[in-house]
Structure formats: structure tokens, C-alpha cells
Write an enzyme that holds these catalytic residues in place. Structure first.
Site, PDB file in Angstrom:
ATOM      1  N   TRP A 102       0.868  -1.328  -0.041  1.00  0.00           N
ATOM      2  CA  TRP A 102       0.055  -0.049  -0.053  1.00  0.00           C
ATOM      3  C   TRP A 102       0.970   1.356   0.186  1.00  0.00           C
ATOM      4  CZ3 TRP A 102      -4.690  -0.882  -1.829  1.00  0.00           C
ATOM      5  CH2 TRP A 102      -5.047  -2.278  -1.707  1.00  0.00           C
ATOM      6  N   ASP A 170      -1.240   6.471   6.706  1.00  0.00           N
ATOM      7  CA  ASP A 170      -2.323   5.729   6.477  1.00  0.00           C
ATOM      8  C   ASP A 170      -2.647   4.707   7.549  1.00  0.00           C
ATOM      9  OD1 ASP A 170      -3.886   3.754   5.231  1.00  0.00           O
ATOM     10  OD2 ASP A 170      -2.637   3.366   3.488  1.00  0.00           O
ATOM     11  N   LYS A 194     -12.228  -1.792   8.050  1.00  0.00           N
ATOM     12  CA  LYS A 194     -11.463  -2.757   8.753  1.00  0.00           C
ATOM     13  C   LYS A 194     -12.071  -2.521  10.131  1.00  0.00           C
ATOM     14  CE  LYS A 194      -7.925  -2.251   5.375  1.00  0.00           C
ATOM     15  NZ  LYS A 194      -7.846  -3.431   4.894  1.00  0.00           N
TER      16      LYS A 194
HETATM   17  C1  LIG Z   1      -3.002   0.066   4.821  1.00  0.00           C
HETATM   18  C2  LIG Z   1      -3.807   0.205   3.610  1.00  0.00           C
HETATM   19  N1  LIG Z   1      -3.861   1.329   2.685  1.00  0.00           N
HETATM   20  C3  LIG Z   1      -5.035   1.364   1.965  1.00  0.00           C
HETATM   21  C4  LIG Z   1      -5.667   0.248   1.404  1.00  0.00           C
HETATM   22  C5  LIG Z   1      -6.749   0.766   0.125  1.00  0.00           C
HETATM   23  O1  LIG Z   1      -7.872   1.166   0.880  1.00  0.00           O
HETATM   24  P1  LIG Z   1      -8.828   1.163  -0.307  1.00  0.00           P
HETATM   25  O2  LIG Z   1      -9.442   0.072  -0.585  1.00  0.00           O
HETATM   26  O3  LIG Z   1     -10.084   1.923   0.921  1.00  0.00           O
HETATM   27  O4  LIG Z   1      -8.719   2.192  -1.108  1.00  0.00           O
HETATM   28  C6  LIG Z   1      -5.642  -0.799   2.226  1.00  0.00           C
HETATM   29  C7  LIG Z   1      -6.712  -1.693   1.888  1.00  0.00           C
HETATM   30  O5  LIG Z   1      -6.527  -2.825   2.175  1.00  0.00           O
HETATM   31  C8  LIG Z   1      -4.874  -0.923   3.445  1.00  0.00           C
HETATM   32  O6  LIG Z   1      -4.624  -2.041   3.944  1.00  0.00           O
END
Ligand SMILES: Cc1ncc(COP(=O)(O)O)c(C=O)c1O
Length: 358
Positions: A102, A170, A194
């Protein structure tokens, strides 16, 4: 009713109490004569829902008054673009910690709008640890970190000292899982699916003085200023998801707040890690000192055993344990709503599996 223990990385388990409350209020929310899904976002009754949600979040995270709370859409992935578009205000340059997949996506997106400096990386080790040698220069607009790496099961344990350079985090996979000092961050963001509620709403907690410096070509919907000025009502917000976040926050409060949740999370993770550390057959994949409380990847000696384990676990109501393809094996995501009984049942089954397949 056969509810399973769902170890999905997200969307994931929600507290049963929150789901039951939603069921109770589904058709006629507090004598409004309609469901939250049907009401105008401009109505008084929805206005109360969104402001209660914000107050609960402020209370649970102890958010200082000089921070705005925004309820946005587009997931954490949209933040990967909004962050550089709004916060690369002076140097058009930002530092990123490359701690997982991510983080990599956030880096790729930011590189489209300005210069990205990698402040530290664990990429060469398949992100099996959290990089601890974070170094940044003074001429960057912010430092971006991923506080918990959902796929690799690692988390940051010590925030770097950055002086006036804001830290943007994040927290998609560990928001509200343990206490954090919000004042140490310029901005915190998280997709809800989550620890906060269902998919559809993204929470942004941003220090007020960082708002208003977007690049000229930034689309209106991608400016923090737009949503801040309109109190997240510039356009129709994801009303029902926001309402569910409220119910989840009420559940957190009823459990004793974030301190109590943190204690439970540590207890749950310890049960699984203690087993992994003593097992001859199962192995954890993340470096011990930065292991996540939320996502626990582990492997068996070969793919055949991994597949057998996942199949047999599923049959007894331990579901969605398959690991991310980059790590392989299994991953148990044990977010706030996973009861301790779920973790105990999983570990009980792992013991049995080890005995039967030795
Ligand atoms: C740490 C992290 N950042 C970003 C995301 C992406 O999130 P989204 O699907 O809400 O764009 C995730 C999704 O699992 C994640 O675990």
C-alpha cells in the site's frame, strides 16, 4: 444463526452489537419513519448522525480542536492522490516510507504530482520488517508512513522526529486499535472497512493549517478545503456507512474505549504469536519487533499443507485465512471486532493440525 469467525483483511468482521442495532433501526430510524438509507443528507436527523459520529471519533481518539474530521469517499486509495495534490505545497517534494504494497501504491501516485524521496525501505526483504532507519531532509513538504502493513503484518513502533515536517499516516488497518497521539501527525486517514465500519467512507483527520494549499489543477472534489468548508456535505456523503461508523464507535465506547480495546488486541495477538513462536510447523513471517496487532501472516512448510489447513479451517467456521499472494500461506486479520474466542478457536485448531500432520 451460524456466524463464522471471519479473518478477512477487509472488509472484515463488524461488532455483532453494531449489526444488531443497525437491524433494529433499519426500517424506521428513531421514529423518523424511514431508514437512514432513505433520508436526505441535509435532514436534521442525518445532521445529528454525522455530528454524533464526529464527536464520538473525537472523544475516542482524543482529537485536538485544531484538527478537522472529514468523511470522504474513494477509499484510502483516493487519498494517495489527494495527499500530494493538497500537501505538496512548497517544495513539491515529499518523503515516503516504503514499508509495503500500500505504501508502494501511495508512492506511485505521489510521483505523478511531485518528487518522491524514499525515506527508508524494506522492499529488498519482501517487506518482512518495518524500516527503522527513516531519514528525511528539511526540504520536503511531508513524510508519509503506513502505520500498519496489512499484507505483511508489520507496524511502525516508533514515530520518527520530524520537527516541523508533518507526518501523514495511512492508518487504514490499525486506526482505533491502540492509543495514538493525534497531535504528532499532520494528517491521519483510513478507509473504514477494517476497524471503523463498512466500506464506502474514508476518514480524514487533518490539522487545519495544512488545508488550502492544493495545486491549481486539483479537482474540486479532491481538495480538502472543499470538504472542510462544507463539513463533509459538499456533495452527498456515504450516509449509511457513516451511520455504521457511529454504531461501531458506540460499541468501542461501551467496551471501555480505546484503552480497553488496545488491551484486548494485545491479548488476542499474544495468543497467536505465542503459539507461532513455539510451533515446530507454523512460522510467522514478520520480524518479531515490529509485528502487527491486526494482521498476522504465517506459513506452513509447503503449499500443500497451507491449502489443507485453509480448507479444514473453513469447514469449522474459521474463514478467509488465505494469505495475500505476495506472502503466501495464511493471514489472520484480527481487527477490533474479532472476539478473543475466535483467536482461541484458531489456535486450538492450529495445535490439532500440527499434531495430526507432524
Ligand atoms: C494500509 C492500507 N492502505 C490502503 C488500502 C486501500 O484501501 P481502499 O481499498 O479503501 O482504497 C488498504 C486496503 O486494504 C490498506 O490495508
Amino acid at each position: 444463526m451460524n456466524r463464522v469467525y471471519n479473518f478477512s483483511a477487509g472488509p472484515s468482521m463488524l461488532p455483532l452489537e453494531a449489526l444488531e442495532k443497525a437491524k433494529e433501526e433499519m426500517i424506521n430510524y428513531r421514529d423518523s419513519g424511514m431508514s437512514v438509507m432513505e433520508m436526505s443528507h441535509r435532514s436534521k436527523v442525518f445532521g445529528e448522525i454525522i455530528s454524533e459520529t464526529e464527536s464520538l471519533l473525537r472523544e475516542q481518539m482524543n482529537i485536538p480542536d485544531n484538527y478537522k474530521v472529514l468523511f470522504l469517499q474513494g477509499g484510502a486509495s483516493t487519498q494517495f492522490a489527494m495527499i500530494p495534490l493538497n500537501l505538496m505545497k512548497k517544495y513539491k517534494k515529499a518523503a515516503y516510507v516504503d514499508s509495503g504494497n500500500w505504501a508502494k501504491n501511495a508512492i506511485l501516485e505521489a510521483s505523478r504530482y511531485g518528487e518522491v524521496i524514499i525515506a527508508a525501505s524494506s522492499k529488498d526483504n519482501n517487506y518482512s520488517f518495518y524500516p527503522d532507519d527513516i531519514k528525511i531532509d528539511n526540504d520536503v513538504d511531508y513524510l508519509h508512513i503506513t502505520s500498519n502493513n496489512t499484507i505483511f503484518g508489520t507496524k511502525i513502533t516508533k514515530l520518527p522526529e520530524t520537527g516541523d515536517i508533518p507526518i501523514i499516516a495511512d492508518m487504514s488497518s490499525n486506526i482505533l486499535s491502540e492509543k495514538v497521539d493525534v497531535s504528532k501527525y499532520g494528517m491521519i486517514y483510513a478507509g473504514a472497512q477494517k476497524n471503523l465500519g463498512p466500506a464506502g467512507v474514508t476518514i480524514v483527520i487533518i490539522r487545519e493549517d495544512l488545508i488550502g494549499y492544493h495545486m491549481d489543477f486539483t479537482p474540486t472534489m479532491l481538495m480538502y478545503e472543499t470538504h472542510s468548508k462544507a463539513s463533509s456535505m459538499y456533495n452527498t456523503p456515504p450516509c449509511y456507512s457513516i451511520y455504521m461508523v457511529k454504531l461501531v464507535l458506540e460499541w468501542i465506547r461501551s467496551k471501555g474505549g480505546i484503552e480497553a480495546i488496545e488491551k484486548m488486541n494485545k491479548e488476542k495477538a499474544k495468543i497467536l504469536y505465542d503459539f507461532l513462536d513455539n510451533s515446530k510447523m507454523f512460522k510467522g513471517t514478520a520480524r518479531i519487533i515490529d509485528r502487527s496487532l491486526m494482521n498476522i501472516p504465517f506459513v506452513l512448510p509447503n503449499d500443500e499443507l497451507n491449502a489443507k489447513f485453509i480448507k479444514e479451517a473453513e469447514a469449522i467456521g474459521l474463514t478467509t485465512l488465505k494469505g495475500h499472494r505476495i506472502v503466501g500461506g495464511m493471514r489472520a486479520s484480527i481487527y477490533n471486532a474479532m472476539p478473543i474466542e475466535g483467536v482461541k478457536k484458531l489456535v486450538g485448531f492450529m495445535k490439532e493440525f500440527e499434531e495430526n500432520n507432524a
